[in-house]
Motif scaffolding. Structure first.
Motif, PDB file in Angstrom:
ATOM      1  N   ALA A  96       0.743  -1.218  -0.042  1.00 30.66           N
ATOM      2  CA  ALA A  96       0.080   0.055   0.026  1.00 30.66           C
ATOM      3  C   ALA A  96       0.918   1.281   0.197  1.00 30.66           C
ATOM      4  CB  ALA A  96      -0.990  -0.001   1.074  1.00 30.66           C
ATOM      5  N   THR A  97       1.284   1.778  -1.134  1.00 32.10           N
ATOM      6  CA  THR A  97       2.080   2.762  -1.345  1.00 32.10           C
ATOM      7  C   THR A  97       1.292   4.033  -1.765  1.00 32.10           C
ATOM      8  OG1 THR A  97       3.095   2.446  -3.515  1.00 32.10           O
ATOM      9  CG2 THR A  97       4.240   1.477  -1.825  1.00 32.10           C
ATOM     10  N   MET A  98       1.706   5.216  -1.611  1.00 30.70           N
ATOM     11  CA  MET A  98       0.918   6.342  -2.288  1.00 30.70           C
ATOM     12  C   MET A  98       0.435   6.048  -3.631  1.00 30.70           C
ATOM     13  SD  MET A  98       0.083   8.429   0.032  1.00 30.70           S
ATOM     14  CE  MET A  98       0.020  10.265  -0.647  1.00 30.70           C
ATOM     15  N   ARG A  99       1.694   5.615  -4.258  1.00 32.62           N
ATOM     16  CA  ARG A  99       1.509   5.254  -5.958  1.00 32.62           C
ATOM     17  C   ARG A  99       0.751   4.302  -6.137  1.00 32.62           C
ATOM     18  NH1 ARG A  99       5.391   6.157  -9.942  1.00 32.62           N
ATOM     19  NH2 ARG A  99       7.111   6.774  -8.337  1.00 32.62           N
ATOM     20  N   SER A 100       0.793   3.207  -5.551  1.00 30.46           N
ATOM     21  CA  SER A 100      -0.313   2.071  -5.689  1.00 30.46           C
ATOM     22  C   SER A 100      -1.734   2.256  -5.165  1.00 30.46           C
ATOM     23  CB  SER A 100       0.189   0.797  -5.107  1.00 30.46           C
ATOM     24  OG  SER A 100       0.118   0.848  -3.744  1.00 30.46           O
ATOM     25  N   ILE A 101      -1.734   3.124  -4.177  1.00 34.23           N
ATOM     26  CA  ILE A 101      -3.299   3.533  -3.731  1.00 34.23           C
ATOM     27  C   ILE A 101      -3.745   4.330  -4.814  1.00 34.23           C
ATOM     28  CG2 ILE A 101      -4.549   4.621  -2.055  1.00 34.23           C
ATOM     29  CD1 ILE A 101      -2.455   3.686   0.114  1.00 34.23           C
ATOM     30  N   ALA A 102      -3.019   5.622  -5.346  1.00 30.02           N
ATOM     31  CA  ALA A 102      -3.332   6.326  -6.279  1.00 30.02           C
ATOM     32  C   ALA A 102      -3.744   5.521  -7.616  1.00 30.02           C
ATOM     33  CB  ALA A 102      -2.317   7.418  -6.531  1.00 30.02           C
ATOM     34  N   ALA A 103      -3.050   4.721  -8.074  1.00 28.88           N
ATOM     35  CA  ALA A 103      -3.383   3.980  -9.220  1.00 28.88           C
ATOM     36  C   ALA A 103      -4.523   3.248  -9.196  1.00 28.88           C
ATOM     37  CB  ALA A 103      -1.923   3.292  -9.573  1.00 28.88           C
ATOM     38  N   GLU A 104      -4.574   2.594  -8.059  1.00 32.86           N
ATOM     39  CA  GLU A 104      -5.906   1.731  -7.808  1.00 32.86           C
ATOM     40  C   GLU A 104      -7.103   2.378  -7.682  1.00 32.86           C
ATOM     41  OE1 GLU A 104      -5.087  -1.499  -7.729  1.00 32.86           O
ATOM     42  OE2 GLU A 104      -7.038  -2.458  -7.300  1.00 32.86           O
ATOM     43  N   ALA A 105      -6.991   3.554  -7.132  1.00 31.60           N
ATOM     44  CA  ALA A 105      -8.333   4.399  -6.778  1.00 31.60           C
ATOM     45  C   ALA A 105      -8.345   5.330  -8.106  1.00 31.60           C
ATOM     46  CB  ALA A 105      -8.046   5.101  -5.713  1.00 31.60           C
ATOM     47  N   GLY A 106      -7.558   5.137  -9.130  1.00 36.70           N
ATOM     48  CA  GLY A 106      -7.776   5.879 -10.277  1.00 36.70           C
ATOM     49  C   GLY A 106      -7.560   7.380 -10.223  1.00 36.70           C
ATOM     50  N   PHE A 107      -6.661   7.627  -9.279  1.00 35.93           N
ATOM     51  CA  PHE A 107      -6.233   9.288  -9.239  1.00 35.93           C
ATOM     52  C   PHE A 107      -4.581   9.529  -9.863  1.00 35.93           C
ATOM     53  CE2 PHE A 107      -8.589   9.596  -4.827  1.00 35.93           C
ATOM     54  CZ  PHE A 107      -9.912   9.858  -5.653  1.00 35.93           C
ATOM     55  N   ALA A 108      -4.339  10.631  -9.969  1.00 35.21           N
ATOM     56  CA  ALA A 108      -3.079  11.306 -10.049  1.00 35.21           C
ATOM     57  C   ALA A 108      -2.551  11.364  -8.642  1.00 35.21           C
ATOM     58  CB  ALA A 108      -2.910  12.379 -10.724  1.00 35.21           C
ATOM     59  N   ASN A 109      -1.367  11.030  -8.462  1.00 39.20           N
ATOM     60  CA  ASN A 109      -0.799  11.230  -7.111  1.00 39.20           C
ATOM     61  C   ASN A 109      -0.901  12.507  -6.461  1.00 39.20           C
ATOM     62  OD1 ASN A 109       1.164  10.194  -5.242  1.00 39.20           O
ATOM     63  ND2 ASN A 109       2.452   9.254  -7.032  1.00 39.20           N
ATOM     64  N   GLY A 110      -1.046  13.530  -7.243  1.00 31.75           N
ATOM     65  CA  GLY A 110      -1.433  14.873  -6.499  1.00 31.75           C
ATOM     66  C   GLY A 110      -2.754  14.775  -6.166  1.00 31.75           C
ATOM     67  N   ALA A 111      -3.755  14.353  -6.854  1.00 30.71           N
ATOM     68  CA  ALA A 111      -5.083  14.391  -6.559  1.00 30.71           C
ATOM     69  C   ALA A 111      -5.343  13.601  -5.178  1.00 30.71           C
ATOM     70  CB  ALA A 111      -5.761  13.715  -7.673  1.00 30.71           C
ATOM     71  N   LEU A 112      -4.463  12.720  -5.126  1.00 30.11           N
ATOM     72  CA  LEU A 112      -4.489  11.696  -3.739  1.00 30.11           C
ATOM     73  C   LEU A 112      -4.277  12.659  -2.732  1.00 30.11           C
ATOM     74  CD1 LEU A 112      -4.878   9.077  -2.241  1.00 30.11           C
ATOM     75  CD2 LEU A 112      -2.521   8.424  -3.137  1.00 30.11           C
ATOM     76  N   LYS A 113      -3.188  13.271  -2.925  1.00 32.65           N
ATOM     77  CA  LYS A 113      -2.774  14.158  -1.741  1.00 32.65           C
ATOM     78  C   LYS A 113      -3.552  15.315  -1.356  1.00 32.65           C
ATOM     79  CE  LYS A 113       2.270  13.275  -2.000  1.00 32.65           C
ATOM     80  NZ  LYS A 113       3.505  13.599  -2.706  1.00 32.65           N
ATOM     81  N   HIS A 114      -4.449  15.801  -2.091  1.00 31.13           N
ATOM     82  CA  HIS A 114      -5.605  16.450  -1.741  1.00 31.13           C
ATOM     83  C   HIS A 114      -6.351  15.974  -0.646  1.00 31.13           C
ATOM     84  CE1 HIS A 114      -8.872  19.218  -2.184  1.00 31.13           C
ATOM     85  NE2 HIS A 114      -9.583  18.620  -2.317  1.00 31.13           N
ATOM     86  N   TYR A 115      -6.506  14.602  -0.692  1.00 30.24           N
ATOM     87  CA  TYR A 115      -7.313  13.857   0.516  1.00 30.24           C
ATOM     88  C   TYR A 115      -6.290  13.437   1.646  1.00 30.24           C
ATOM     89  CZ  TYR A 115     -10.934  13.890  -3.247  1.00 30.24           C
ATOM     90  OH  TYR A 115     -11.895  14.269  -4.129  1.00 30.24           O
TER      91      TYR A 115
END
Lengths: 203, 203
Positions: A30-49
């Motif tokens: 569960a890395t930031m990258r894998s979570i973002a990819a799996e959730a269909g987000f760009a890495n930056g969009a994930l950091k918004h949450y």
């Protein structure tokens, strides 16, 4: 018209993704990258949450703990519910011990989170608060179910509650290590004999 | 004259290094590279002892499990020892519950290993074998301590043993989450009341 985004729902979705990744491959998966990819987000969009992995893990911990209490009984008022107190005890303790495949799997996420709490004071504090509330509510259930017998002292309620919570935690590990479920029936027998012990008349 | 190398000692040293790294930084901190560096080996020399991280983890699991049984009572003959059976039960179950800082810390390594066993069938099998032997020996202790009372059935021994093993596992987690040791005394009270329950005469 701009699309309306349900930010709370997105946070919940991200937590579900993190949980699934941990379940499949442990904490490392569960890395930031894998979570973002799996959730269909760009890495930056994930950091918004969630600003970083730590904050996702903290939210996941909260979520797994509240899943252990799907009926929200830890937040319930102490007001008497009209339900028979022994039935109430039976229902609640059966709910806490992992019996279904989903509950047994959740134990794996708990292992990851306990492990990280061991070196993360904030996660440890989250768990301590949950544990403290769980203990308090359990003591209340035991007191009601025993019918306030004089024979049972406050110390005994403390001891019984810690026994029950520890067995529940232990059952998480034991059932996870034995996916054939060979101990499920012994846990059922244990719960019944525990209730018998709490409710039986003093000799 | 060539230096004599004690290969078994080296293997034990490597396992101690892996354990220390896991304790400090979790599973991720124990890489082949960090273990080799910490043990003062070249990476290639480490592979002479353990072909990869999985084999180090398996050996570490074995080592932590045998630390839980420092007196080797799981390997003991079932021959009567002359010791009072209730004293024997008390001594062994007190030994299993983590009370000292060292024992509580070992719980953290166990969490890591349980987590990995959840996706590694070989580790899970190692744990199941340990658990099965632990359960069997505990049932024997309970039978002796209860003086073979007719009132206690085989099912009751099974249930009592699973209760005790689960409490022990739960205590690992609870004590790790509460480094102030606030529940140590409640666990002591529990163990005494458990012994009382096993040894008391049927009403």
């Amino acid at each position: 018209m701009p699309k309306i985004i349900d930010h709370d729902q997105r946070r919940r979705d991200i937590i579900e993704v993190a949980k699934r990744l941990i379940l499949q491959g442990g904490f490392e998966a569960a890395t930031m990258r894998s979570i973002a990819a799996e959730a269909g987000f760009a890495n930056g969009a994930l950091k918004h949450y969630f600003p970083g992995k730590e904050s996702i893990i903290a939210a996941t911990f909260q979520s797994v703990l509240s899943e252990m209490d799907p009926q929200g009984f830890l937040n319930e008022d102490d007001a008497p519910s009209g339900q028979d107190p022994v039935e109430r005890l039976r229902e609640r303790i059966t709910m806490s011990v992992p019996f279904t495949e989903r509950e047994i799997n959740a134990g794996r996420v708990l292992l990851v989170l306990w492990e990280h709490a061991a070196s993360n004071p904030e996660l440890a504090e989250t768990y301590r608060q949950f544990f403290s509330r769980w203990r308090e509510v359990t003591i209340g259930l035991l007191r009601d179910a025993s019918g306030g017998r004089d024979a049972v002292s406050e110390d005994e309620y403390d001891t019984l509650a810690l026994e029950l919570l520890s067995v529940t935690i232990g059952a998480n590990v034991v059932n996870l290590m034995h996916p054939d479920g060979r101990f499920l029936n012994v846990y059922r027998t244990y719960l019944e004999s525990f209730i018998e012990r709490v409710t039986r008349r003093a000799p």
